[in-house]
Design an enzyme around this catalytic site. Structure first.
Site, PDB file in Angstrom:
ATOM      1  N   ARG A  40     -53.218  33.988  84.533  1.00 38.89           N
ATOM      2  CA  ARG A  40     -53.257  34.681  85.833  1.00 38.89           C
ATOM      3  C   ARG A  40     -54.658  34.801  86.418  1.00 38.89           C
ATOM      4  NH1 ARG A  40     -48.489  39.154  84.739  1.00 38.89           N
ATOM      5  NH2 ARG A  40     -46.789  37.706  85.221  1.00 38.89           N
ATOM      6  N   SER A  96     -39.939  47.145  81.708  1.00 39.50           N
ATOM      7  CA  SER A  96     -40.258  47.508  80.320  1.00 39.50           C
ATOM      8  C   SER A  96     -39.259  48.530  79.779  1.00 39.50           C
ATOM      9  CB  SER A  96     -41.660  48.111  80.249  1.00 39.50           C
ATOM     10  OG  SER A  96     -42.617  47.143  80.561  1.00 39.50           O
ATOM     11  N   ASP A 115     -50.418  44.183  84.755  1.00 42.37           N
ATOM     12  CA  ASP A 115     -49.556  43.290  85.539  1.00 42.37           C
ATOM     13  C   ASP A 115     -49.834  43.368  87.036  1.00 42.37           C
ATOM     14  OD1 ASP A 115     -48.301  42.430  83.232  1.00 42.37           O
ATOM     15  OD2 ASP A 115     -46.713  43.928  83.359  1.00 42.37           O
ATOM     16  N   ARG A 147     -47.010  30.741  74.782  1.00 45.77           N
ATOM     17  CA  ARG A 147     -47.731  32.020  74.663  1.00 45.77           C
ATOM     18  C   ARG A 147     -47.945  32.413  73.199  1.00 45.77           C
ATOM     19  NH1 ARG A 147     -45.089  36.116  78.840  1.00 45.77           N
ATOM     20  NH2 ARG A 147     -46.855  37.371  78.102  1.00 45.77           N
TER      21      ARG A 147
HETATM   22  C1  S3P Z   1     -44.959  44.743  78.519  1.00 47.40           C
HETATM   23  C2  S3P Z   1     -46.249  44.814  78.104  1.00 47.40           C
HETATM   24  C3  S3P Z   1     -47.332  44.052  78.723  1.00 47.40           C
HETATM   25  C4  S3P Z   1     -46.969  43.553  80.107  1.00 47.40           C
HETATM   26  C5  S3P Z   1     -45.605  42.957  80.148  1.00 47.40           C
HETATM   27  C6  S3P Z   1     -44.557  43.952  79.688  1.00 47.40           C
HETATM   28  C7  S3P Z   1     -43.941  45.508  77.781  1.00 47.40           C
HETATM   29  O1  S3P Z   1     -47.623  42.945  77.914  1.00 47.40           O
HETATM   30  O2  S3P Z   1     -47.912  42.625  80.566  1.00 47.40           O
HETATM   31  O3  S3P Z   1     -45.287  42.543  81.460  1.00 47.40           O
HETATM   32  O4  S3P Z   1     -42.815  45.698  78.294  1.00 47.40           O
HETATM   33  O5  S3P Z   1     -44.241  45.949  76.665  1.00 47.40           O
HETATM   34  P1  S3P Z   1     -48.564  43.083  76.618  1.00 47.40           P
HETATM   35  O6  S3P Z   1     -47.996  44.103  75.748  1.00 47.40           O
HETATM   36  O7  S3P Z   1     -48.526  41.734  75.946  1.00 47.40           O
HETATM   37  O8  S3P Z   1     -49.914  43.427  77.168  1.00 47.40           O
END
Ligand code: S3P
Length: 440
Positions: free
Chosen positions: A357, A22, A326, A122
């Site tokens: 998942r 992230s 995650d 998605r």
């Molecule tokens: C992420 C936010 C999460 C996470 C993804 C990475 C991000 O998703 O599941 O692996 O980098 O902002 P969501 O914001 O859709 O919950």
């Protein structure tokens, strides 16, 4: 590709998990609109973050990633992006597609964003609807609910929006658009999601502040977020990316549930909006110590030491969910080996990740002898004394591939994981690290 995993006699050693996915995405995207050069160390070279770099290059941003994980990126200011001559392909990466959609909605040119079959299935209405409310012109499949998205960038107005889900991708997409809007934007979340975008934007000189709620953990913003339009170019932000706690989580579960284990995970990001895995494992009775706590850039970091533990079941729900979203597939592995029942609720977001998942975790762990049931918004897991090796598959989902490998380390006999190459999305050296800490 198939990988076979056998249960090691001992798990010992130190692992430096890859740079946080992230934070790597954000370091690249935010620096692409700064004025000047930034150097990002420990940038994660997984397929998702490489997709972000390819898109930024196509948008005219000079950047080079060397073999040591050092990214040099030269932003040309907030108006420096250029129309891409081709479709932008985010591959498997929701963060790439959603964050860039927010940024590109505000640029004075046309963009098309797409991805692989998983990403094209998605939901995008969660960003498209609020962006349209800001004045964005976006078209896409199913009325804009699925990629490809075609974006006719232009001027936007600030909004007040309550996000329907606690999603950092949605929050960040809207925050990026808000930097270019007329007037301020206020975003409210049902529960706090990861706050890396806010931390980084503030460090770069943008005006991002908390509204309502209370500020906790020093820098973290709870309640709502106020984003003001940029009045000057953001400063470039050089940083060392912390290790990814979502990658560390696989080793945390492996060590906690293995009878003879001690693993040190060094340089891991422990931002409170991400560290729910530590809380959940602690509530299961795991032996976890945080050592050498320090700060890298605007993020807290620690070494995490995990030892063999006797795990018990727990309940994982509510505001804990976005803090470990995650990590739920691998937590289901821990729960399968714990005493008693574990219930995971309020996690219907899991159904719209790289795979459903809930479905894939339940289906594949059952093949290894787990007693696990689907709930509409989670899973119910009865601990079993031990898992048994068998054949299972990732379904192309990187987190499933790694969770099943961890199950294989903890099962009796041999486990074969199909679709093992999926680890390259977020942790290309996963199989190497597995070999390094396992003694037979
Ligand atoms: C992420 C936010 C999460 C996470 C993804 C990475 C991000 O998703 O599941 O692996 O980098 O902002 P969501 O914001 O859709 O919950």
């Amino acid at each position: 590709m198939r990988k076979t995993v056998r249960p090691p006699r001992r798990l010992r050693g130190t692992i430096e998990p890859p740079g946080d996915k992230s934070i790597s995405h954000r370091a690249a995207i935010l620096n692409s609109i700064a004025q000047g050069e930034a150097v990002v160390e420990n940038f994660q070279a997984g397929a998702d973050c490489l997709a972000t770099l390819r898109c930024l290059k196509a948008l005219g941003v000079p950047l080079v990633l060397d073999g040591q994980g050092r990214l040099r990126i030269l932003g040309n200011g907030r108006f420096g992006l250029r129309e891409s001559a081709n479709v932008l392909n985010a591959a498997n990466s929701g963060t790439t597609l959603r964050l860039l959609a927010g940024l590109l909605a505000a640029q004075p040119f046309f963009s098309v964003l797409t991805g692989d079959a998983s990403l094209r299935s998605r939901p995008m209405d969660r960003i498209v609807e609020p962006l349209r409310a800001m004045g964005a012109r976006i078209q896409g499949r199913e009325g804009g609910a699925r990629p490809p998205l075609a974006i006719e960038g232009g001027s936007l107005s600030g909004i007040r929006n309550r996000l329907p889900v606690a999603s950092a991708q949605v929050k960040s997409a809207l925050a990026l658009a808000a930097l270019y809007a007329q007037g301020e934007t206020i975003l409210e979340e049902p529960a706090p999601s990861r706050d890396h975008t806010e931390r980084m934007l503030r460090a770069m000189g943008a005006s991002v502040s908390a509204v309502g709620g209370s500020a906790s953990g020093g820098d973290s913003l709870e309640g709502g977020l106020r984003v003001s339009p940029l009045t000057h170019d953001p400063r470039p932000l050089s940083l060392r990316v912390p290790g990814d706690i979502s990658a560390a989580a696989f080793w945390m579960v492996a060590a906690a549930a293995h009878p003879d284990a001690e693993l040190r995970l060094s340089g891991v990001g422990v931002n409170p909006t991400r560290s729910g895995i530590i809380d959940a494992l602690n509530s299961m009775g795991a032996s976890i110590a945080l050592e050498e706590e320090r700060v890298w850039g605007c993020e807290p970091v620690a070494d995490i030491v995990v030892r063999s533990s006797s795990l018990r079941g727990t309940v994982i729900e509510g505001s804990l969910i976005p803090r470990l979203i995650d990590e739920l597939p691998v937590l289901a592995v821990a729960a399968s080996l714990a005493r008693g029942e574990t219930v995971i609720r309020d996690a219907s977001e899991l159904r719209v990740k790289e795979s459903d998942r809930i479905r894939t975790t339940v289906r594949e762990l059952r093949r290894l002898g787990a007693r696990i049931d689907e709930l509409p918004d989670g899973m119910a897991i009865q601990g079993v004394g031990s898992l048994r090796g068998g054949a299972c598959g990732s379904g192309g989902d990187h987190r499933l591939a790694m969770a099943l490998a961890v199950a294989g380390l903890l099962a009796q006999g041999e486990t074969t994981v199909r679709g093992a190459e999926a680890v390259a999305v977020s942790y290309p050296d996963f199989w190497r690290d597995l070999g390094r800490v396992s003694s037979y």
